[in-house]
Design a protein around this motif. Structure first.
Motif, PDB file in Angstrom:
ATOM      1  N   PHE A 135       0.834  -1.208   0.000  1.00  0.00           N
ATOM      2  CA  PHE A 135       0.000   0.000   0.000  1.00  0.00           C
ATOM      3  C   PHE A 135       0.867   1.256   0.000  1.00  0.00           C
ATOM      4  CE2 PHE A 135      -1.728   3.458   2.546  1.00  0.00           C
ATOM      5  CZ  PHE A 135      -2.846   3.797   1.798  1.00  0.00           C
ATOM      6  N   ILE A 136       1.858   1.310   0.907  1.00  0.00           N
ATOM      7  CA  ILE A 136       2.705   2.502   1.041  1.00  0.00           C
ATOM      8  C   ILE A 136       3.498   2.755  -0.246  1.00  0.00           C
ATOM      9  CG2 ILE A 136       4.709   3.468   2.257  1.00  0.00           C
ATOM     10  CD1 ILE A 136       3.600   2.010   4.796  1.00  0.00           C
ATOM     11  N   LEU A 137       4.096   1.695  -0.797  1.00  0.00           N
ATOM     12  CA  LEU A 137       4.890   1.845  -2.022  1.00  0.00           C
ATOM     13  C   LEU A 137       4.021   2.275  -3.206  1.00  0.00           C
ATOM     14  CD1 LEU A 137       7.357  -1.187  -1.773  1.00  0.00           C
ATOM     15  CD2 LEU A 137       7.883   1.246  -1.465  1.00  0.00           C
TER      16      LEU A 137
ATOM     17  N   SER B 216      -4.375   8.878  -5.319  1.00  0.00           N
ATOM     18  CA  SER B 216      -3.246   8.031  -4.914  1.00  0.00           C
ATOM     19  C   SER B 216      -3.661   7.022  -3.859  1.00  0.00           C
ATOM     20  CB  SER B 216      -2.095   8.898  -4.383  1.00  0.00           C
ATOM     21  OG  SER B 216      -1.689   9.821  -5.358  1.00  0.00           O
ATOM     22  N   PHE B 217      -4.438   7.467  -2.890  1.00  0.00           N
ATOM     23  CA  PHE B 217      -4.918   6.572  -1.836  1.00  0.00           C
ATOM     24  C   PHE B 217      -5.832   5.498  -2.415  1.00  0.00           C
ATOM     25  CE2 PHE B 217      -7.999   5.151   1.249  1.00  0.00           C
ATOM     26  CZ  PHE B 217      -7.245   4.900   2.385  1.00  0.00           C
ATOM     27  N   ILE B 218      -6.776   5.904  -3.269  1.00  0.00           N
ATOM     28  CA  ILE B 218      -7.748   4.967  -3.836  1.00  0.00           C
ATOM     29  C   ILE B 218      -7.042   3.910  -4.681  1.00  0.00           C
ATOM     30  CG2 ILE B 218      -9.782   4.735  -5.339  1.00  0.00           C
ATOM     31  CD1 ILE B 218     -10.219   6.202  -2.574  1.00  0.00           C
TER      32      ILE B 218
ATOM     33  N   VAL C 289     -12.803   2.424   1.443  1.00  0.00           N
ATOM     34  CA  VAL C 289     -12.280   1.288   2.229  1.00  0.00           C
ATOM     35  C   VAL C 289     -13.410   0.317   2.541  1.00  0.00           C
ATOM     36  CG1 VAL C 289     -11.291   0.621   4.460  1.00  0.00           C
ATOM     37  CG2 VAL C 289     -10.299   2.520   3.174  1.00  0.00           C
ATOM     38  N   ASN C 290     -14.577   0.842   2.943  1.00  0.00           N
ATOM     39  CA  ASN C 290     -15.734  -0.019   3.236  1.00  0.00           C
ATOM     40  C   ASN C 290     -16.239  -0.701   1.966  1.00  0.00           C
ATOM     41  OD1 ASN C 290     -15.804   0.506   6.000  1.00  0.00           O
ATOM     42  ND2 ASN C 290     -16.982   2.359   5.704  1.00  0.00           N
ATOM     43  N   MET C 291     -16.315   0.035   0.876  1.00  0.00           N
ATOM     44  CA  MET C 291     -16.777  -0.526  -0.388  1.00  0.00           C
ATOM     45  C   MET C 291     -15.777  -1.562  -0.908  1.00  0.00           C
ATOM     46  SD  MET C 291     -18.126   1.544  -3.726  1.00  0.00           S
ATOM     47  CE  MET C 291     -16.682   1.591  -4.754  1.00  0.00           C
ATOM     48  N   PHE C 292     -14.493  -1.270  -0.762  1.00  0.00           N
ATOM     49  CA  PHE C 292     -13.427  -2.164  -1.195  1.00  0.00           C
ATOM     50  C   PHE C 292     -13.498  -3.481  -0.410  1.00  0.00           C
ATOM     51  CE2 PHE C 292      -9.109  -3.778  -0.461  1.00  0.00           C
ATOM     52  CZ  PHE C 292      -8.695  -3.998  -1.762  1.00  0.00           C
TER      53      PHE C 292
ATOM     54  N   VAL D 160       2.353   6.311  -7.114  1.00  0.00           N
ATOM     55  CA  VAL D 160       1.250   7.003  -7.801  1.00  0.00           C
ATOM     56  C   VAL D 160       1.273   8.500  -7.479  1.00  0.00           C
ATOM     57  CG1 VAL D 160      -1.271   7.197  -8.006  1.00  0.00           C
ATOM     58  CG2 VAL D 160      -0.208   4.945  -7.909  1.00  0.00           C
ATOM     59  N   TYR D 161       1.462   8.829  -6.198  1.00  0.00           N
ATOM     60  CA  TYR D 161       1.462  10.238  -5.782  1.00  0.00           C
ATOM     61  C   TYR D 161       2.595  11.017  -6.458  1.00  0.00           C
ATOM     62  CZ  TYR D 161       1.383  14.395  -2.881  1.00  0.00           C
ATOM     63  OH  TYR D 161       1.323  15.700  -2.456  1.00  0.00           O
TER      64      TYR D 161
END
Length: 199
Positions: free
Chosen positions: A28-30, A117-119, A186-189, A35-36
């Motif tokens: 996730f972090i990488l 980026s988060f998504i 996050v909930n939908m994922f 992306v960011y």
């Protein structure tokens, strides 16, 4: 010597087990960082290419300025949006009073990059991710237009609260919205992941 080798092997195993344990977090972090940084570099190239454009200071900031002016005119105010002579920004003039500057940071693109980026970092399936990034970005852009319009009205009618409005309340609105969209994703994922496991 053998004891030292054993200790090194034990340390390697513990590092590997930690890596396996936190593999999803590291991924996730990488992904987020890649992306960011990529989107930020693309956006900075866009800003450099905008130098000397007919849309001042750049196309999207100019568009935001004109759209906010249209919203304010809809509410019955006399609006002028003109080039700032000393810096890359637009002067927002309400009823003949120079009220605020619309700078590049007002177009919400840096916030949209953070959101996207988060998504993207927190996803597996391409289609739902792209649809959510696109709709979420459009929603952030629209909310940002109303945020700037209401902020301008607040500063026009209540100038003594300018600092609180500009530095606390209205940044809180846009970042609060992004946080809400993240939590929703996050909930939908999680639900999408459950559907994949069941099928």
């Amino acid at each position: 010597m053998t004891t030292r080798l054993k200790n090194i092997k034990i340390e390697e195993k513990s590092v590997l087990s930690l890596f396996k344990k936190y593999k999803a977090v590291i991924r996730f972090i990488l992904t987020f960082l890649v992306v960011y940084i990529t989107l930020s570099v693309i956006y900075s190239f866009y800003l450099k290419l905008s130098d000397g454009s007919i849309f001042y200071p750049d196309y999207f900031t100019n568009l935001v300025g004109l759209q906010c002016a249209a919203l304010l005119e809809f509410f019955g105010y006399v609006i002028e949006v003109v080039k700032h002579p000393n810096e890359p920004s637009l002067k927002l003039i309400i009823n003949g009073q120079y009220l605020a500057r619309i700078i590049e940071g007002c177009n919400a693109f840096s916030v949209i990059i953070l959101f996207a980026s988060f998504i993207i970092a927190f996803s597996t399936r391409l289609k739902p991710t792209l649809v959510y990034v696109l709709t979420g970005s459009v929603f952030i852009y629209i909310v940002n237009l109303f945020r700037i319009t209401i902020l301008a009205l607040g500063m026009f009618h209540y100038p003594k609260y300018e600092e609180v409005l500009h530095n606390i309340i209205f940044p809180g609105i846009i970042y609060g919205l992004v946080f809400f969209l993240w939590v929703f994703w996050v909930n939908m994922f999680s639900n999408l992941k459950m559907e994949n496991v069941e099928s």
